[in-house]
Design a protein around this motif. Structure first.
Motif, mmCIF file in Angstrom:
data_model
loop_
_atom_site.group_PDB
_atom_site.id
_atom_site.type_symbol
_atom_site.label_atom_id
_atom_site.label_comp_id
_atom_site.label_asym_id
_atom_site.label_seq_id
_atom_site.Cartn_x
_atom_site.Cartn_y
_atom_site.Cartn_z
ATOM 1 N N ASN A 10 0.786 -1.170 -0.041
ATOM 2 C CA ASN A 10 0.083 0.015 0.088
ATOM 3 C C ASN A 10 0.788 1.264 -0.095
ATOM 4 O OD1 ASN A 10 -2.497 -1.014 -0.150
ATOM 5 N ND2 ASN A 10 -2.629 -1.359 2.186
ATOM 6 N N THR B 203 6.712 2.640 -3.097
ATOM 7 C CA THR B 203 6.830 3.303 -4.620
ATOM 8 C C THR B 203 7.060 2.205 -5.579
ATOM 9 O OG1 THR B 203 9.258 3.457 -4.505
ATOM 10 C CG2 THR B 203 7.878 5.238 -3.123
ATOM 11 N N PHE B 204 6.690 3.045 -6.939
ATOM 12 C CA PHE B 204 6.934 1.921 -8.151
ATOM 13 C C PHE B 204 8.446 1.693 -7.934
ATOM 14 C CE2 PHE B 204 7.941 1.088 -12.316
ATOM 15 C CZ PHE B 204 6.803 0.537 -12.792
ATOM 16 N N VAL C 133 4.538 -4.532 -11.624
ATOM 17 C CA VAL C 133 4.306 -3.491 -10.609
ATOM 18 C C VAL C 133 3.702 -2.457 -11.353
ATOM 19 C CG1 VAL C 133 5.749 -1.443 -9.876
ATOM 20 C CG2 VAL C 133 6.713 -3.930 -9.851
ATOM 21 N N LYS C 134 3.523 -2.191 -12.556
ATOM 22 C CA LYS C 134 2.485 -1.103 -13.045
ATOM 23 C C LYS C 134 1.063 -1.667 -12.879
ATOM 24 C CE LYS C 134 2.531 0.291 -17.848
ATOM 25 N NZ LYS C 134 3.173 0.490 -19.081
ATOM 26 N N VAL D 150 0.588 -0.881 -9.000
ATOM 27 C CA VAL D 150 0.405 0.365 -8.741
ATOM 28 C C VAL D 150 -1.093 1.088 -9.327
ATOM 29 C CG1 VAL D 150 1.413 2.759 -9.172
ATOM 30 C CG2 VAL D 150 2.772 0.716 -8.295
ATOM 31 N N ASN D 151 -1.288 0.802 -10.394
ATOM 32 C CA ASN D 151 -2.354 1.164 -11.215
ATOM 33 C C ASN D 151 -3.750 0.987 -10.398
ATOM 34 O OD1 ASN D 151 -0.887 2.533 -13.173
ATOM 35 N ND2 ASN D 151 -1.434 0.880 -14.754
ATOM 36 N N ARG E 187 -3.835 0.120 -7.472
ATOM 37 C CA ARG E 187 -3.830 0.767 -6.012
ATOM 38 C C ARG E 187 -4.388 2.402 -6.335
ATOM 39 N NH1 ARG E 187 1.920 0.918 -3.371
ATOM 40 N NH2 ARG E 187 2.309 2.661 -4.584
ATOM 41 N N GLN E 188 -3.818 3.039 -7.277
ATOM 42 C CA GLN E 188 -4.587 4.173 -7.512
ATOM 43 C C GLN E 188 -5.747 4.412 -8.022
ATOM 44 O OE1 GLN E 188 -1.511 5.128 -10.675
ATOM 45 N NE2 GLN E 188 -0.158 6.310 -9.451
ATOM 46 N N GLU F 142 -6.241 1.571 -1.181
ATOM 47 C CA GLU F 142 -5.269 0.658 -0.700
ATOM 48 C C GLU F 142 -5.770 -0.774 -0.744
ATOM 49 O OE1 GLU F 142 -4.386 1.732 3.538
ATOM 50 O OE2 GLU F 142 -2.815 3.162 2.845
#
Length: 68
Positions: free
Chosen positions: A10, A13-14, A28-29, A32-33, A35-36, A40
């Motif tokens: 949560n 960082t990338f 990872v992309k 992170v996407n 999560r955005q 969380e």
């Protein structure tokens, strides 16, 4: 005893995530996407349930991940 360095999915960082040997750039992309877009993660299993990584990868990396 060697303790595993846990990664908080949560807050990581990338760059922190992409440095993990079991996660690819595209994994990872996706994490992170997700999560955005959704906020969380409420459980580590969500990365598997939402097909962000495959089951084989999940089994390899799950012990390195945390939510805290």
């Amino acid at each position: 005893t060697l303790e595993l360095a846990k990664i908080n999915i949560n807050t990581a960082t990338f760059k922190e995530l992409v440095n993990h040997p079991y996660l690819s750039f595209s994994d990872v992309k996706k994490i992170v996407n997700y999560r955005q877009m959704h906020g969380e993660f409420s459980s580590v299993e969500q990365i598997l349930e939402n097909n962000l990584i495959n089951a084989k990868q999940y089994r390899k990396i799950v012990s390195y991940l945390t939510l805290e």
